[in-house]
Design an enzyme around this catalytic site. Sequence first.
Site, PDB file in Angstrom:
ATOM      1  N   CYS A  70      17.784   6.020   5.141  1.00 16.50           N
ATOM      2  CA  CYS A  70      16.490   5.346   5.280  1.00 16.50           C
ATOM      3  C   CYS A  70      16.716   3.846   5.104  1.00 16.50           C
ATOM      4  CB  CYS A  70      15.525   5.861   4.207  1.00 16.50           C
ATOM      5  SG  CYS A  70      14.073   4.817   4.041  1.00 16.50           S
ATOM      6  N   HIS A  87       2.360  -4.057  -5.899  1.00 17.00           N
ATOM      7  CA  HIS A  87       1.006  -3.521  -5.696  1.00 17.00           C
ATOM      8  C   HIS A  87      -0.049  -4.543  -6.109  1.00 17.00           C
ATOM      9  CE1 HIS A  87       3.507   0.203  -6.673  1.00 17.00           C
ATOM     10  NE2 HIS A  87       3.345   0.194  -5.366  1.00 17.00           N
ATOM     11  N   CYS A  90       9.446   7.905   2.048  1.00 16.90           N
ATOM     12  CA  CYS A  90       8.487   7.205   2.925  1.00 16.90           C
ATOM     13  C   CYS A  90       7.433   8.170   3.439  1.00 16.90           C
ATOM     14  CB  CYS A  90       9.159   6.651   4.171  1.00 16.90           C
ATOM     15  SG  CYS A  90      10.289   5.306   3.937  1.00 16.90           S
ATOM     16  N   HIS A 147      14.779   2.983   1.624  1.00 15.30           N
ATOM     17  CA  HIS A 147      15.209   3.577   0.354  1.00 15.30           C
ATOM     18  C   HIS A 147      16.710   3.811   0.261  1.00 15.30           C
ATOM     19  CE1 HIS A 147      10.866   4.613   0.564  1.00 15.30           C
ATOM     20  NE2 HIS A 147      10.940   4.221  -0.678  1.00 15.30           N
ATOM     21  N   CYS A 192      12.358  10.856   6.014  1.00 15.62           N
ATOM     22  CA  CYS A 192      12.585  10.323   4.656  1.00 15.62           C
ATOM     23  C   CYS A 192      11.458  10.815   3.761  1.00 15.62           C
ATOM     24  CB  CYS A 192      12.621   8.794   4.636  1.00 15.62           C
ATOM     25  SG  CYS A 192      12.639   8.151   2.937  1.00 15.62           S
TER      26      CYS A 192
HETATM   27  N1  MSP Z   1       0.438   5.017   0.272  1.00 17.60           N
HETATM   28  C1  MSP Z   1       1.031   4.161   1.216  1.00 17.60           C
HETATM   29  C2  MSP Z   1       0.006   3.266   1.872  1.00 17.60           C
HETATM   30  C3  MSP Z   1      -1.119   3.955   2.533  1.00 17.60           C
HETATM   31  S1  MSP Z   1      -2.297   2.850   3.157  1.00 17.60           S
HETATM   32  C4  MSP Z   1      -3.309   3.752   4.090  1.00 17.60           C
HETATM   33  C5  MSP Z   1       2.065   3.305   0.541  1.00 17.60           C
HETATM   34  N2  MSP Z   1       1.927   3.153  -0.784  1.00 17.60           N
HETATM   35  S2  MSP Z   1       2.876   2.287  -1.716  1.00 17.60           S
HETATM   36  O1  MSP Z   1       2.485   2.580  -3.068  1.00 17.60           O
HETATM   37  O2  MSP Z   1       4.233   2.487  -1.382  1.00 17.60           O
HETATM   38  O3  MSP Z   1       2.452   0.814  -1.488  1.00 17.60           O
HETATM   39  C6  MSP Z   1       2.955   0.085  -0.427  1.00 17.60           C
HETATM   40  C7  MSP Z   1       2.325  -1.290  -0.443  1.00 17.60           C
HETATM   41  O4  MSP Z   1       2.477  -1.910  -1.725  1.00 17.60           O
HETATM   42  C8  MSP Z   1       3.029  -2.242   0.508  1.00 17.60           C
HETATM   43  O5  MSP Z   1       2.549  -2.137   1.831  1.00 17.60           O
HETATM   44  C9  MSP Z   1       2.670  -3.563  -0.083  1.00 17.60           C
HETATM   45  O6  MSP Z   1       1.349  -3.862   0.256  1.00 17.60           O
HETATM   46  C10 MSP Z   1       2.782  -3.283  -1.568  1.00 17.60           C
HETATM   47  N3  MSP Z   1       4.134  -3.489  -2.051  1.00 17.60           N
HETATM   48  C11 MSP Z   1       4.947  -2.587  -2.662  1.00 17.60           C
HETATM   49  N4  MSP Z   1       6.118  -3.208  -2.976  1.00 17.60           N
HETATM   50  C12 MSP Z   1       6.081  -4.493  -2.591  1.00 17.60           C
HETATM   51  C13 MSP Z   1       6.948  -5.581  -2.690  1.00 17.60           C
HETATM   52  N5  MSP Z   1       8.124  -5.514  -3.250  1.00 17.60           N
HETATM   53  N6  MSP Z   1       6.529  -6.758  -2.180  1.00 17.60           N
HETATM   54  C14 MSP Z   1       5.305  -6.903  -1.617  1.00 17.60           C
HETATM   55  N7  MSP Z   1       4.457  -5.908  -1.509  1.00 17.60           N
HETATM   56  C15 MSP Z   1       4.832  -4.679  -1.949  1.00 17.60           C
HETATM   57  O7  MSP Z   1       2.915   2.780   1.223  1.00 17.60           O
END
Ligand code: MSP
Length: 504
Positions: free
Chosen positions: A143, A20, A128, A146, A125
């Site tokens: 999935c 994040h 997701c 996951h 899922c």
């Molecule tokens: N809530 C949704 C996004 C909604 S946007 C309108 C979501 N959230 S999430 O908490 O799962 O965050 C996903 C995002 O976090 C990924 O798209 C990426 O930007 C970032 N990442 C989460 N894990 C990551 C890695 N291991 N590596 C790089 N980025 C990662 O999906």
Amino acid sequence: MSFYVTTPIYYVNAAPHLGHAYSTIGADILARHMRQRGEDVFFLTGVDEHGEPVALAAEKEGVTPQELADRNAARFRDLMPLINASNDFFIRTTDAEHKAAVQDVLQRVHDNGHVYKGEYEGWYCPRCADFKTENEIEDGNRCPIHHIELTREKEENWFFALSAFQERLEQLYASQPDFVMPRHRYNEALSFIRGGLQDVSLSRANLTWGVTVPWDPGHVFYVWFDALLNYYTALSYARPGEDLTERFWPATYHVIGKDILKFHCVFWPAILMAAGLPVPEHVFVHGYLLMQNAEGREDKMSKSLGNVLDPFEIIERFGTDALRFYCFRDVSFGQDGVVSTAQFGQRYEAELANELGNLASRSTNMVARYRDGVVPDVSLDPALVEAFAGLEADVAGLLDRAEITQALEAIWERVRRLNAYVAETAPWQLAKDPERGEDLDRALASVIEGVRVLGVLLTPFLPETVAKLQMALGDADSTWTAAGYGARRLQRVEKAEPLFPRAA
Ligand code: MSP
């Protein structure tokens, strides 16, 4: 020119991790750079609080979804100043203004005739919050992200007629060839579209944790549409009493990870078209930060796999700038890459402490020692004039395309060039020879001017470090007009404190 950049909004079902922080820092580097260039910048980040993942996590912990959301939203909010994110607003999808605006836009989609009621049956899922099409399912009905077993869902939903947008989406991709970047992600999204689009659920009937569908209050909107709309709704209430929509919409860059490509590159432009709103200029899709597991396999870092690097811990040990640097230096923005604490420590020593840190302390120290801190007002060495020629234009061009790693590499080549120059000219030798005073003046002035320029260029990447450096240089001008070699000349410098002390 206005520049509007966003991050994904993060699920509050778990605590923030390095993944994040990664997306957020990437967007922050672009925002800070554009501010240097005098653009009118708005930078948005925040949290995604509705939907099944949050409802499920809350249930597991025996708290209400709102309680869980409040607790974890605070953790994401606290992460932002810690990683030095300069976001202009932090959106929560439970904000009353957001919810009302979601209802408003999706009501328009409904009134424009792109919505119908139907029955959904398929694989889902819950982590997701995504319905999987047949070709997205991993062996054993799992999935692909996951690796958990998918559930069979059957319910009456409102559908968004996505399939009707196939042609308009193809036209969009043809007329905006950099709508999705980098290119391989553009191709991936376009081939998904060309593969044929199915209509998607717009609402869920069996969930209550979400935004109520105004024309059918027994339903809540499918969390993805509620979430995607944050990019648009935030502008209407981020500044009390002011509506920024005209000024900043459409967004310049949505920075996202590749896991959410389909939603941003296919669903999102389609729903905007259906509402009669302009689509964003670019979606930049970055890769995954991976961690090596015990068997030597590389996995996506994710809370559910339990293999996360904790950004708070890293910051405590190495500092915020080291984290900002490492993420974009070790992994090329746009590609996947493995990260580890060991590699982190190595880059910290080799590049930050030894290359940049030493350059700053050596160069300021020499001016202090040999010239009482006064920067010689002499012409600059043509060798360095040449080495820096065109650098700021290159960096700006790369960052226009969100090529953060390449921009950092271009800058770092000059860090190395300056170190080599110091070794070649050996000012400490020149200082011993009274006849070589002019050579010494020129070497010192040329190096220190290079250090000043590096400070300007590195401002978006290493804001804290540059602030310290600029204190020693007695010049805090980081605007883009100061980015050229020879664009400004320093008067007096002081010895810089170590920028990167030995890590604890
Ligand atoms: N809530 C949704 C996004 C909604 S946007 C309108 C979501 N959230 S999430 O908490 O799962 O965050 C996903 C995002 O976090 C990924 O798209 C990426 O930007 C970032 N990442 C989460 N894990 C990551 C890695 N291991 N590596 C790089 N980025 C990662 O999906």
